[in-house]
Scaffold this active site. Structure first.
Site, PDB file in Angstrom:
ATOM      1  N   HIS F  14       0.835  -1.194   0.000  1.00  0.00           N
ATOM      2  CA  HIS F  14       0.000   0.000   0.000  1.00  0.00           C
ATOM      3  C   HIS F  14       0.870   1.245   0.000  1.00  0.00           C
ATOM      4  CE1 HIS F  14      -0.431   1.420   4.434  1.00  0.00           C
ATOM      5  NE2 HIS F  14       0.740   0.878   4.265  1.00  0.00           N
ATOM      6  N   CYS F  33       5.665   6.503   4.589  1.00  0.00           N
ATOM      7  CA  CYS F  33       4.511   5.691   4.152  1.00  0.00           C
ATOM      8  C   CYS F  33       3.966   6.157   2.809  1.00  0.00           C
ATOM      9  CB  CYS F  33       3.381   5.739   5.188  1.00  0.00           C
ATOM     10  SG  CYS F  33       3.845   5.011   6.764  1.00  0.00           S
TER      11      CYS F  33
END
Lengths: 138, 138, 138, 138, 138, 138
Positions: F14, F33
């Site tokens: 992701h 992230c």
């Protein structure tokens, strides 16, 4: 030959420091582990012994006996104790995990021979990120 | 509403005892946990916060911020410390896991509000066999 | 001689595939691990080093130094990265756990010598069901 | 050379006893593990194989194949079974973890050669405190 | 109010089946868990109690007393036992994890009141993938 | 009423980012992230359902059925997938653990009613340090 491992646990306080250093010098070498007011750990101890399977029992040795031995020779001295102040086999040694593993080996080696097996490895887990293994002098 | 939990860890020394008791009385009530030379633990702290998902970020809150908050308000005071002697929010209290959980709650509650969430639970794991959860005064 | 192990962690994306195969051929050999849109893991890395205990410190080596080394040479390149596209020491190699373990060994071996120890084992845990260990060329 | 390990699990009933002993004698030697009404465990099995990395795949061997092999040759015989009564390769043997590890080794050794690798270790974990490792006859 | 949890463990054999079904019918409903020769598990039991902190001790209750209570009222009946055949509080009930959790609750509830706390939750973990929680009749 | 929990696992890639931000803005908000080349995790999913024990089976519901349901409705869509690109119920949403938990809840809620139970909690564990719990709209 087969290997069998028993886990035991102990909770203890310790401090990493040299008595010939002052607090500042100890902090430089050992960092927060040198805190003069101590800190502590939940230690895990894995004792691995080696030997042949006894065809009468299917056992290398009786795990109850091994557990009792580790508890009576090692855990009773370490659990809820201060490693620097209260553990006879650590007297005069730096209370590092390395020295602890060697000290535990020396406490157990002969007694495990009496149970009919060879001590193969002493593993001391200090935290989920660090552990030490000692396989004796080879 | 959603719940998010962050784990942090600290290693500390402590002792369970009442200063108005002598060593023998303390041993009767607190057992080996009253050892005057301390013992210690690898504590795990789970902080659970509750709130709504921010549609701009998909987050309840930024976990980095939560981690930093827990570290700066709680872990720095506890890690490699003596809970009885060195932790301001435990002064004058018995160093039990129960009191520790309540103390940590009080240190964090307001700051988590500032992050836009509600403190839901403080869980302190002392060993693989014991843990305490505090959900605040309801 | 004693062995000490440090755990570090990294989260990464990867894909198992050969560039000379089309998607169908890759699926035949590598299954769902060949998904062209990637998948990923929470990898655990266990680095075991061997050496003698330094009587001045009680340490084989300073674990802080070992942790810093692993982070600066390996983790920074792997964490929150795509192993196939972004990791220099994996360029041109299949992104299998086996190749990853060998690659990490090569990144660390000389630097651990500089810390005064020998690299003994690189263990890469890909999931709770699978791990790879590399002990170097013997 | 590289080592790769696959974990599989099985839940089984067993009893430690010798048919030539009566219940009292069995209790003396095997304790509560000799309960005639059986008891059981969630066993974990770790199979470690050794070999060279295949440069065509980056694999020592395909983990799916290894998992299928372990399941078809071992797990299907042990899972939700009574080790004393229902497992062909344990017939006539004491149902100890030691004998189980050796029995599993013998079931797997040749089949792993057919996959192009060498069986290196069979590890059977009976509880969080006990495990057995077998490395074959050396 | 605070919650404190104690973990205890037991290894037991069991079988899921209805005595009014034949083996085939039992297999249809309960699958391999209906094996007439039994299978077994390493169960983990987490007992959570709720109450106020006693300012004299810093405890909700003495964890040693809680542990002793759980062992004497529940573990001694379950450990190394056959749940279907040997456990008085499971007589006439299907040996499911659900019924086990309710049965353990009923064994403990009153005794925990005598310790000055309220039973809050009985959690029974049958495997790493399955667990049951019972919070009493509300 | 009783609660039963089933764990399933999935490995996925992701990225946390907003399409209306450039890479620099995304990095400011989401840190590493937001890596455009993706990263990934071994996710653990715990699904807790609530209901009454069926006296015919001793079950709240058949765990096999629950496992099959979770696998067919959720895991097959997530495992070895890219959460941003390939998961229908995450289309147009930020791929945060919070949104993932809500998305999984919505996929499962009605189907669990069909099994005769109520969905109580969806817990998504992203790493050993972070997890999210969703209990539905109350």
């Amino acid at each position: 030959m087969i290997h069998i491992t028993r886990r035991e646990r102990f909770n203890a306080a310790h401090r990493l420091f040299r008595p010939d250093f002052d607090d500042e010098q100890n902090y430089k070498v050992f960092g927060k582990c040198s805190n003069p007011n101590w800190h502590g750990h939940n230690y895990e101890l894995f004792v691995t012994v080696a030997g042949e399977i006894d065809s009468d029992t299917g056992f290398l040795l009786n795990l109850k006996s091994l557990s009792k031995l580790i508890k009576s020779k090692v855990i009773v001295k370490l659990d809820h104790r201060n490693i620097n102040l209260e553990v006879d086999f650590m007297k005069g040694k730096l209370a590092s995990t390395e020295n602890l593993a060697v000290g535990i080996w020396n406490e157990l080696e002969d007694h495990i021979k009496e149970l009919g097996a060879e001590l193969h490895c002493v593993k001391v887990v200090e935290s989920e990120n660090n552990y030490v293994e000692y396989f004796g002098i080879s």
